[in-house]
Design a protein around this motif. Structure first.
Motif, short mmCIF file in Angstrom:
data_model
loop_
_atom_site.label_atom_id
_atom_site.label_comp_id
_atom_site.label_asym_id
_atom_site.label_seq_id
_atom_site.Cartn_x
_atom_site.Cartn_y
_atom_site.Cartn_z
N MET A 11 20.27 23.03 3.85
CA MET A 11 20.18 22.80 2.44
C MET A 11 18.76 23.07 1.92
O MET A 11 18.60 23.59 0.83
CB MET A 11 20.63 21.38 2.12
CG MET A 11 20.58 21.03 0.69
SD MET A 11 21.32 19.42 0.47
CE MET A 11 21.69 19.50 -1.22
N VAL A 12 17.71 22.67 2.68
CA VAL A 12 16.34 22.88 2.22
C VAL A 12 15.51 23.70 3.20
O VAL A 12 14.36 23.98 2.94
CB VAL A 12 15.61 21.55 1.93
CG1 VAL A 12 16.26 20.80 0.80
CG2 VAL A 12 15.49 20.70 3.17
N GLY A 13 16.05 24.06 4.32
CA GLY A 13 15.30 24.83 5.31
C GLY A 13 14.56 23.93 6.29
O GLY A 13 14.82 22.73 6.40
N GLU A 14 13.60 24.52 6.97
CA GLU A 14 12.86 23.82 8.01
C GLU A 14 11.85 22.85 7.40
O GLU A 14 11.23 23.14 6.38
CB GLU A 14 12.11 24.84 8.87
CG GLU A 14 11.45 24.25 10.08
CD GLU A 14 10.88 25.32 11.00
OE1 GLU A 14 9.83 25.06 11.58
OE2 GLU A 14 11.50 26.39 11.11
N LEU A 15 11.71 21.68 8.04
CA LEU A 15 10.76 20.67 7.59
C LEU A 15 9.67 20.53 8.64
O LEU A 15 9.94 20.56 9.84
CB LEU A 15 11.44 19.31 7.41
CG LEU A 15 12.54 19.23 6.38
CD1 LEU A 15 13.21 17.86 6.45
CD2 LEU A 15 12.01 19.48 4.99
N SER A 16 8.45 20.34 8.19
CA SER A 16 7.33 20.06 9.09
C SER A 16 6.97 18.59 8.89
O SER A 16 6.47 18.20 7.82
CB SER A 16 6.15 20.97 8.74
OG SER A 16 5.05 20.66 9.58
N LEU A 17 7.24 17.77 9.90
CA LEU A 17 7.04 16.33 9.80
C LEU A 17 6.14 15.84 10.92
O LEU A 17 6.09 16.43 11.99
CB LEU A 17 8.38 15.60 9.89
CG LEU A 17 9.46 16.01 8.90
CD1 LEU A 17 10.77 15.31 9.24
CD2 LEU A 17 9.03 15.71 7.48
#
Length: 58
Positions: A1-7
């Motif tokens: 839905m929003v792509g890759e996340l960097s957490l």
């Protein structure tokens, strides 16, 4: 839905519960990942699902 996340994450041992830990994940403030998390939080509210609130800068 929003792509890759960097957490990034932090884990904390729970002294009263041996073997248990609390893990929190967060995005860098002002990052595209923070914006994506806010978008996901809003999508949850629009769908009527219950979710935790994200405070500014969280």
């Amino acid at each position: 839905m929003v792509g890759e996340l960097s957490l990034y994450f932090e884990k904390m041992l729970l002294p009263t519960d041996p073997g248990q830990m609390l893990v929190t994940y967060a995005a860098e403030p002002g990052s595209p990942s923070e914006a994506a998390l806010r978008l996901l939080a809003g999508a949850d509210r629009r769908s009527g699902a219950s979710s935790a609130r994200m405070s500014p800068g969280a």
